[in-house]
Design a protein around this motif. Sequence first.
Motif, PDB file in Angstrom:
ATOM      1  N   ARG A 291       0.836  -1.192   0.000  1.00  0.00           N
ATOM      2  CA  ARG A 291       0.000   0.000   0.000  1.00  0.00           C
ATOM      3  C   ARG A 291       0.872   1.244   0.000  1.00  0.00           C
ATOM      4  O   ARG A 291       2.038   1.211   0.347  1.00  0.00           O
ATOM      5  N   ARG A 292       0.320   2.308  -0.399  1.00  0.00           N
ATOM      6  CA  ARG A 292       0.943   3.630  -0.319  1.00  0.00           C
ATOM      7  C   ARG A 292       2.172   3.770  -1.203  1.00  0.00           C
ATOM      8  O   ARG A 292       2.953   4.674  -1.016  1.00  0.00           O
ATOM      9  N   ARG A 293       2.391   2.846  -2.090  1.00  0.00           N
ATOM     10  CA  ARG A 293       3.511   3.044  -2.998  1.00  0.00           C
ATOM     11  C   ARG A 293       2.988   3.748  -4.234  1.00  0.00           C
ATOM     12  O   ARG A 293       1.961   3.389  -4.774  1.00  0.00           O
ATOM     13  N   THR A 294       3.708   4.752  -4.665  1.00  0.00           N
ATOM     14  CA  THR A 294       3.212   5.523  -5.803  1.00  0.00           C
ATOM     15  C   THR A 294       3.480   4.771  -7.095  1.00  0.00           C
ATOM     16  O   THR A 294       4.533   4.175  -7.273  1.00  0.00           O
ATOM     17  N   GLU A 295       2.523   4.845  -7.982  1.00  0.00           N
ATOM     18  CA  GLU A 295       2.685   4.192  -9.278  1.00  0.00           C
ATOM     19  C   GLU A 295       3.849   4.819 -10.031  1.00  0.00           C
ATOM     20  O   GLU A 295       4.007   6.028 -10.076  1.00  0.00           O
ATOM     21  N   GLU A 296       4.658   3.973 -10.643  1.00  0.00           N
ATOM     22  CA  GLU A 296       5.788   4.505 -11.399  1.00  0.00           C
ATOM     23  C   GLU A 296       5.328   4.994 -12.765  1.00  0.00           C
ATOM     24  O   GLU A 296       4.595   4.310 -13.461  1.00  0.00           O
ATOM     25  N   GLY A 297       5.776   6.163 -13.110  1.00  0.00           N
ATOM     26  CA  GLY A 297       5.424   6.688 -14.427  1.00  0.00           C
ATOM     27  C   GLY A 297       6.487   6.307 -15.442  1.00  0.00           C
ATOM     28  O   GLY A 297       7.153   5.284 -15.317  1.00  0.00           O
ATOM     29  N   LEU A 298       6.620   7.079 -16.461  1.00  0.00           N
ATOM     30  CA  LEU A 298       7.770   7.056 -17.342  1.00  0.00           C
ATOM     31  C   LEU A 298       8.143   5.690 -17.875  1.00  0.00           C
ATOM     32  O   LEU A 298       9.260   5.228 -17.754  1.00  0.00           O
TER      33      LEU A 298
ATOM     34  N   ILE B  20       3.881   8.966 -21.449  1.00  0.00           N
ATOM     35  CA  ILE B  20       2.934   8.298 -20.576  1.00  0.00           C
ATOM     36  C   ILE B  20       3.082   8.767 -19.145  1.00  0.00           C
ATOM     37  O   ILE B  20       4.132   8.622 -18.534  1.00  0.00           O
TER      38      ILE B  20
ATOM     39  N   PRO C 216       1.867   8.748 -15.097  1.00  0.00           N
ATOM     40  CA  PRO C 216       1.291   7.781 -14.160  1.00  0.00           C
ATOM     41  C   PRO C 216      -0.231   7.870 -14.252  1.00  0.00           C
ATOM     42  O   PRO C 216      -0.765   8.930 -14.594  1.00  0.00           O
TER      43      PRO C 216
ATOM     44  N   TYR D   9      -3.382   7.429  -7.693  1.00  0.00           N
ATOM     45  CA  TYR D   9      -1.946   7.415  -7.987  1.00  0.00           C
ATOM     46  C   TYR D   9      -1.129   6.454  -7.121  1.00  0.00           C
ATOM     47  O   TYR D   9       0.087   6.400  -7.240  1.00  0.00           O
ATOM     48  N   GLN D  10      -1.778   5.717  -6.235  1.00  0.00           N
ATOM     49  CA  GLN D  10      -1.045   4.805  -5.361  1.00  0.00           C
ATOM     50  C   GLN D  10      -1.261   3.364  -5.809  1.00  0.00           C
ATOM     51  O   GLN D  10      -2.361   3.001  -6.216  1.00  0.00           O
ATOM     52  N   VAL D  11      -0.207   2.559  -5.687  1.00  0.00           N
ATOM     53  CA  VAL D  11      -0.357   1.135  -5.947  1.00  0.00           C
ATOM     54  C   VAL D  11      -1.050   0.529  -4.733  1.00  0.00           C
ATOM     55  O   VAL D  11      -0.492   0.443  -3.650  1.00  0.00           O
TER      56      VAL D  11
END
Lengths: 160, 160
Positions: A8-15, B17, B19, B98-100
């Motif tokens: 939880r609480r891990r931000t989605e990686e972009g790029l 792209i 997030p 935006y969070q996993v």
Amino acid sequence: MRGDAIRRRRTEEGLLIRPIRNGTVIDHITGGEALNVLKILGITGSTTEEISVATNVESGKTGRKDVVKVENRELRKEEVDRIALIAPRATINIIRDYQVCEKHRVDSPRYVTGVVRCPNPGCISNANEPIESRFEVLPAGLRCTYCDWRITRDLSSHII
Amino acid sequence: MRGDAIRRRRTEEGLLIRPIRNGTVIDHITGGEALNVLKILGITGSTTEEISVATNVESGKTGRKDVVKVENRELRKEEVDRIALIAPRATINIIRDYQVCEKHRVDSPRYVTGVVRCPNPGCISNANEPIESRFEVLPAGLRCTYCDWRITRDLSSHII
């Protein structure tokens, strides 16, 4: 990925998508049409091509647009002519060694020959005659020059 | 785009792209299978979905991988089961704000029911009987539990 636990609480990686070294970027594709552009390029199902696709991206210019990048490939004229039919505002950017080497719009031709199959089964272009299909490109669709049949929607499904 | 002139020496823009805010990222898809994953999600041809795709990206773990992002969508179990068949190392990341939020591997089930059509026209699952297809999942393919037919390649074309 280390471990399968729920994080939880891990931000989605972009790029995800890096700039490409050599290849083609097709930009300003009509929103939602990217997969049809891939079909025109013969890219369906399993593929060894290095491609990146984004659909329905917000774009100031056209509201929504799609973008397709294909590495190590420059498009043939026949491919660009087909793309023009479903994405008349598309721009073709040819990349060499990370630089935009050429940038141009697709041309909507006045006529397309051998590009679209006439939906009219009785059309002479569908008989076993040595005649290629030929359509006039109108503002709102295509008109068969042999039988006058008009195609006004779902154009991509008629592309040969 | 200002003007259509050829622009040399301009660097290709990366970072297409962003997030995603809400949706699903399917990572570690078997290289080249992204478009088949889209087919499983019912995304073919023109689409209103906001998707991002990258194929044959270099990946330390599996050599080459594909990645698919779909905004505003969480996958149903039936979809994940189908993806498992063609991309057994895939990971499903559910993104909220935006969070996993969840991250898990797909499960290769021991049996799949109603997921794959048996290629044997004489199989009882292809007769007009109220019988769903059923396959045992083997290390190298699938085996029909009714007629023993084995599918060892081009699995995605048999997925219902």
